[in-house]
Motif scaffolding. Structure first.
Motif, PDB file in Angstrom:
ATOM      1  N   ALA A   1     -59.818  26.407   6.792  1.00 23.90           N
ATOM      2  CA  ALA A   1     -60.209  26.640   4.866  1.00 23.90           C
ATOM      3  C   ALA A   1     -60.679  24.899   4.910  1.00 23.90           C
ATOM      4  N   PRO A   2     -61.744  24.477   4.641  1.00 25.58           N
ATOM      5  CA  PRO A   2     -61.925  22.833   4.510  1.00 25.58           C
ATOM      6  C   PRO A   2     -61.095  22.327   3.703  1.00 25.58           C
ATOM      7  N   THR A   3     -60.616  21.324   3.923  1.00 26.52           N
ATOM      8  CA  THR A   3     -59.768  20.304   2.995  1.00 26.52           C
ATOM      9  C   THR A   3     -59.810  19.363   3.315  1.00 26.52           C
ATOM     10  N   ILE A   4     -59.716  18.333   1.110  1.00 29.03           N
ATOM     11  CA  ILE A   4     -59.940  16.946   1.609  1.00 29.03           C
ATOM     12  C   ILE A   4     -58.422  16.508   1.265  1.00 29.03           C
ATOM     13  N   VAL A   5     -58.169  15.291   1.611  1.00 29.80           N
ATOM     14  CA  VAL A   5     -57.648  14.681   1.708  1.00 29.80           C
ATOM     15  C   VAL A   5     -56.529  13.233   1.401  1.00 29.80           C
ATOM     16  N   PHE A   6     -56.219  12.878   0.352  1.00 30.92           N
ATOM     17  CA  PHE A   6     -56.161  11.845  -0.923  1.00 30.92           C
ATOM     18  C   PHE A   6     -54.841  11.779   0.273  1.00 30.92           C
ATOM     19  N   PRO A   7     -55.184  10.668   0.358  1.00 35.30           N
ATOM     20  CA  PRO A   7     -53.658   9.732   0.946  1.00 35.30           C
ATOM     21  C   PRO A   7     -52.801   8.577  -0.635  1.00 35.30           C
ATOM     22  N   TYR A   8     -51.824   8.676   0.088  1.00 41.74           N
ATOM     23  CA  TYR A   8     -50.465   8.510  -1.472  1.00 41.74           C
ATOM     24  C   TYR A   8     -50.340   6.783  -0.800  1.00 41.74           C
ATOM     25  N   GLN A   9     -50.982   5.433  -1.231  1.00 42.37           N
ATOM     26  CA  GLN A   9     -50.459   4.133  -0.352  1.00 42.37           C
ATOM     27  C   GLN A   9     -49.226   3.756  -1.543  1.00 42.37           C
ATOM     28  N   TRP A  10     -48.528   2.924  -0.628  1.00 42.87           N
ATOM     29  CA  TRP A  10     -47.646   2.096  -1.731  1.00 42.87           C
ATOM     30  C   TRP A  10     -46.856   1.033  -0.648  1.00 42.87           C
ATOM     31  N   GLN A  11     -47.124  -0.200  -1.094  1.00 43.19           N
ATOM     32  CA  GLN A  11     -47.440  -1.291  -0.936  1.00 43.19           C
ATOM     33  C   GLN A  11     -48.107  -1.536   0.700  1.00 43.19           C
ATOM     34  N   GLY A  12     -48.739  -1.210   0.555  1.00 44.77           N
ATOM     35  CA  GLY A  12     -49.933  -0.863   2.086  1.00 44.77           C
ATOM     36  C   GLY A  12     -49.556  -0.031   3.271  1.00 44.77           C
ATOM     37  N   GLU A  13     -49.306   1.238   2.541  1.00 44.61           N
ATOM     38  CA  GLU A  13     -48.463   1.771   3.316  1.00 44.61           C
ATOM     39  C   GLU A  13     -48.896   3.473   2.731  1.00 44.61           C
ATOM     40  N   VAL A  14     -48.998   4.256   3.460  1.00 43.80           N
ATOM     41  CA  VAL A  14     -49.494   5.936   3.217  1.00 43.80           C
ATOM     42  C   VAL A  14     -47.608   6.311   2.925  1.00 43.80           C
ATOM     43  N   VAL A  15     -47.472   6.601   1.961  1.00 38.84           N
ATOM     44  CA  VAL A  15     -45.846   7.027   1.959  1.00 38.84           C
ATOM     45  C   VAL A  15     -46.248   8.562   1.848  1.00 38.84           C
ATOM     46  N   ASN A  16     -47.525   9.268   1.660  1.00 41.97           N
ATOM     47  CA  ASN A  16     -47.768  10.748   1.056  1.00 41.97           C
ATOM     48  C   ASN A  16     -49.044  11.090   1.217  1.00 41.97           C
ATOM     49  N   ARG A  17     -49.384  12.564   1.471  1.00 42.45           N
ATOM     50  CA  ARG A  17     -50.875  12.828   1.040  1.00 42.45           C
ATOM     51  C   ARG A  17     -50.795  13.695   0.216  1.00 42.45           C
ATOM     52  N   LYS A  18     -51.915  14.181  -0.206  1.00 45.85           N
ATOM     53  CA  LYS A  18     -51.937  15.680  -0.875  1.00 45.85           C
ATOM     54  C   LYS A  18     -53.497  16.504  -0.351  1.00 45.85           C
ATOM     55  N   PHE A  19     -52.433  16.995  -0.143  1.00 42.21           N
ATOM     56  CA  PHE A  19     -54.170  17.788   0.288  1.00 42.21           C
ATOM     57  C   PHE A  19     -54.471  19.553  -0.141  1.00 42.21           C
ATOM     58  N   ARG A  20     -55.820  19.421  -0.964  1.00 39.71           N
ATOM     59  CA  ARG A  20     -57.036  20.719  -1.710  1.00 39.71           C
ATOM     60  C   ARG A  20     -57.537  20.972  -1.120  1.00 39.71           C
ATOM     61  N   SER A  21     -57.456  22.572  -0.848  1.00 39.07           N
ATOM     62  CA  SER A  21     -58.515  23.387   0.009  1.00 39.07           C
ATOM     63  C   SER A  21     -59.746  23.981  -1.183  1.00 39.07           C
ATOM     64  N   ASP A  22     -60.823  24.447  -0.416  1.00 38.95           N
ATOM     65  CA  ASP A  22     -61.531  24.540  -1.318  1.00 38.95           C
ATOM     66  C   ASP A  22     -61.415  25.517  -2.381  1.00 38.95           C
ATOM     67  N   ARG A  23     -60.028  26.465  -1.667  1.00 37.78           N
ATOM     68  CA  ARG A  23     -59.537  27.222  -3.180  1.00 37.78           C
ATOM     69  C   ARG A  23     -59.267  26.728  -4.331  1.00 37.78           C
ATOM     70  N   LYS A  24     -58.771  25.198  -4.054  1.00 39.22           N
ATOM     71  CA  LYS A  24     -58.164  24.643  -5.170  1.00 39.22           C
ATOM     72  C   LYS A  24     -56.233  24.996  -5.027  1.00 39.22           C
ATOM     73  N   GLN A  25     -56.392  24.846  -3.736  1.00 35.71           N
ATOM     74  CA  GLN A  25     -54.918  25.289  -3.497  1.00 35.71           C
ATOM     75  C   GLN A  25     -54.429  23.493  -3.286  1.00 35.71           C
ATOM     76  N   PHE A  26     -53.149  23.856  -2.945  1.00 31.23           N
ATOM     77  CA  PHE A  26     -52.788  22.343  -3.075  1.00 31.23           C
ATOM     78  C   PHE A  26     -51.224  21.738  -2.216  1.00 31.23           C
ATOM     79  N   GLN A  27     -51.127  20.864  -1.469  1.00 32.22           N
ATOM     80  CA  GLN A  27     -49.731  21.160  -0.512  1.00 32.22           C
ATOM     81  C   GLN A  27     -49.498  19.213  -0.508  1.00 32.22           C
ATOM     82  N   GLN A  28     -48.272  19.345  -0.587  1.00 35.02           N
ATOM     83  CA  GLN A  28     -47.865  17.822  -0.509  1.00 35.02           C
ATOM     84  C   GLN A  28     -47.755  17.902   0.984  1.00 35.02           C
ATOM     85  N   ASP A  29     -46.988  16.661   1.619  1.00 35.63           N
ATOM     86  CA  ASP A  29     -46.127  16.233   2.719  1.00 35.63           C
ATOM     87  C   ASP A  29     -44.440  15.887   2.387  1.00 35.63           C
TER      88      ASP A  29
END
Length: 499
Positions: free
Chosen positions: A35-63
């Motif tokens: 399914a199409p997915t948007i990825v939101f990178p979570y950065q802390w002190q310049g580094e990506v420490v987590n990613r949150k995934f959101r599907s087109d049906r508003k389902q969510f997952q994280q690393d």
């Protein structure tokens, strides 16, 4: 989205039906698919420490096992103010409106608000991101909370205020018909988001009143300014009107057998007939609630319950009983182990108010309740404490308080051979009765059948006229009081006593 490193991809998700429920195969296992997915990178002190995934049906997952931090946390560079919203799309919406220091939690809002001491609240990992950013957030002078306008959003706003310090928190209210910042941007553009943020109000603080926009207009037009209810008894209405609204305290005193309870029955029932007054009535002296109810019916009908010709007609009694049932709730217990303390009364009154529309609590008389003094507590200290508590409780519950209280033993005037007219200073418990009362009345019987009602305290003109009195006439058959139509214009002698 480029400023945040947000990008699109395709990811496997549990498949959903049209109602949003997961689809399963014949063995009960989830069906997965791309399914199409948007990825939101979570950065802390310049580094990506987590990613949150959101599907087109508003389902969510994280690393898995990722560091919890706030989305856009690295944008907090100055200590003037930060905006806290509920989701990543709200962060983007505020950014589009020109705000840079905007962040959100990775896990959204809670489904309920837990008590502050609840261990589940203390262990809630939803707020670990605040701990990660604690040093940055501690330096911020003003925190604007722009969570969603639904119930979970309100819970999240309250939890933010608890954890970050309510004194520096302001609440952003999104426009009518808009759930959040993103909704506001879509419907009203960047200007709508800017206007909502600019109109943020301080979160309420215990003991501090903020003069927010429109509060005086609301106070006036919602009927919350001091006002009094009339009983339709001309002479009495001239000098005393029942304070309407929550927290006002009315004290009625007088020598025993001078007619305090008779005044209460006539005054309150006649007032309730003309208004939305609903009463919670606790009168231990009447032994059983039916006794008080019959006396109220007699006043209501202006007819004795039993006369030479027999009892009141059944149809008339049934009509009166129905009115009393709708307007009055009686507090009473025949359990010998029940101590009728003030705590017991307030707990029962709260229950009555939730079941029926009630806005006045009557305690008649004060000395019949079980008063529990703490060690080394004087009667004066106890009385002052409980009058404060009762008024605060009344404000919180939207109920007025009326107390009938006996005075101390008075001495007759040696020359005239009559008792003086008591006032709040003469009641057991000291000057608290006078000082705390918003309306203070005394029932005084100079002539048999003609009780006088003296006003010794009226905090506002809407409640009455201090140092004036009304002379009423008692119908001994029904117990109802009426005007004499010849109210004495002279002042009560209380003015001379306390001049």
């Amino acid at each position: 989205m480029a400023a945040f490193g947000v990008y699109g991809t395709t990811r496997n998700w549990p498949q959903l039906d049209e109602a949003g429920k997961p689809l399963k195969d014949g063995e009960g296992k989830l069906l997965w698919g791309p399914a199409p997915t948007i990825v939101f990178p979570y950065q802390w002190q310049g580094e990506v420490v987590n990613r949150k995934f959101r599907s087109d049906r508003k389902q969510f997952q994280q690393d898995r096992d990722a560091l919890r931090t706030l989305f856009n946390a690295d944008a907090i560079k100055t200590a003037d103010e930060v905006i806290l919203v509920e989701g990543e799309m709200d962060v983007l919406a505020c950014w589009e409106a020109g705000f840079r220091q905007v962040v959100s939690l990775p896990d959204g809002a809670p489904s309920k608000l837990l008590d502050e001491g609840d261990l589940k609240r203390l262990d809630d990992q939803r707020y670990d991101a605040l701990e990660t950013c604690a040093e940055k957030l501690a330096a911020v002078q003003r925190i604007l909370i722009g969570t969603d306008m639904d119930m979970p959003g309100g819970y999240l706003a309250e939890e933010f205020a608890r954890r970050l310090g309510r004194v520096r928190c302001w609440r952003v209210t999104w426009p009518d018909g808009c759930k959040d910042a993103n909704d506001t941007l879509l419907k009203h553009g960047p200007e709508g988001v800017q206007a909502a943020v600019a109109a943020a109000c301080p979160m309420p603080l215990e003991g501090i009143f903020d003069m927010r926009d429109g509060c005086l207009h609301e106070f006036l037009h919602n009927g919350r300014e001091p006002s009094g209810l009339t009983a339709g008894i001309g002479d009495l209405d001239e000098i005393a009107r029942l304070p309407a609204g929550g927290g006002w305290l009315t004290i009625v005193t007088g020598i025993p057998s001078h007619g305090k309870s008779s005044l209460l029955r006539t005054w309150l029932i006649c007032t309730a007939l003309r208004s939305d007054l609903g009463i919670v009535w606790c009168s231990p002296e009447d032994n059983r609630p039916e006794v008080l109810a019959l006396r109220i019916c007699s006043v209501l009908l202006n007819h004795p319950m039993k006369a030479a010709g027999g009892y009141v007609p059944e149809a008339l009694l049934a009509k009166a009983q129905d009115w009393v049932r709708r307007k009055v709730t009686f507090l009473w217990s025949d359990n010998p182990d029940t101590e009728m303390t003030l705590e017991w009364v307030l707990a029962r009154a709260e229950e009555a108010k939730r079941r029926f529309p009630r806005n006045l609590l009557v305690l008649d008389p004060w000395n019949e309740f079980e008063h529990q003094f703490t060690r080394h507590e004087s009667e004066t200290q106890y009385t002052g404490k409980w009058l404060r508590k009762l008024k605060a409780w009344g404000r919180a519950e939207g109920m007025g308080i009326l107390i009938a209280a006996h005075p101390t033993k008075l001495q007759k005037d040696p020359k005239k051979g009559v008792y003086p007219v008591a006032d709040g200073y003469d009641i057991n418990g000291g000057a608290n009765w006078f000082n705390k009362a918003d309306l203070g009345l005394t029932v005084y019987r100079r002539d048999e059948g003609y009780p006088e009602v003296h006003c010794w305290k009226a905090r506002y003109d809407a409640f009455g006229k201090r140092y004036e009195f009304a002379r009423l006439k008692l119908d001994p058959r029904s117990g109802r009081l009426a005007s004499t139509s010849s109210r004495d214009a002279a002042h009560s002698n209380m003015e001379d006593r306390h001049a």
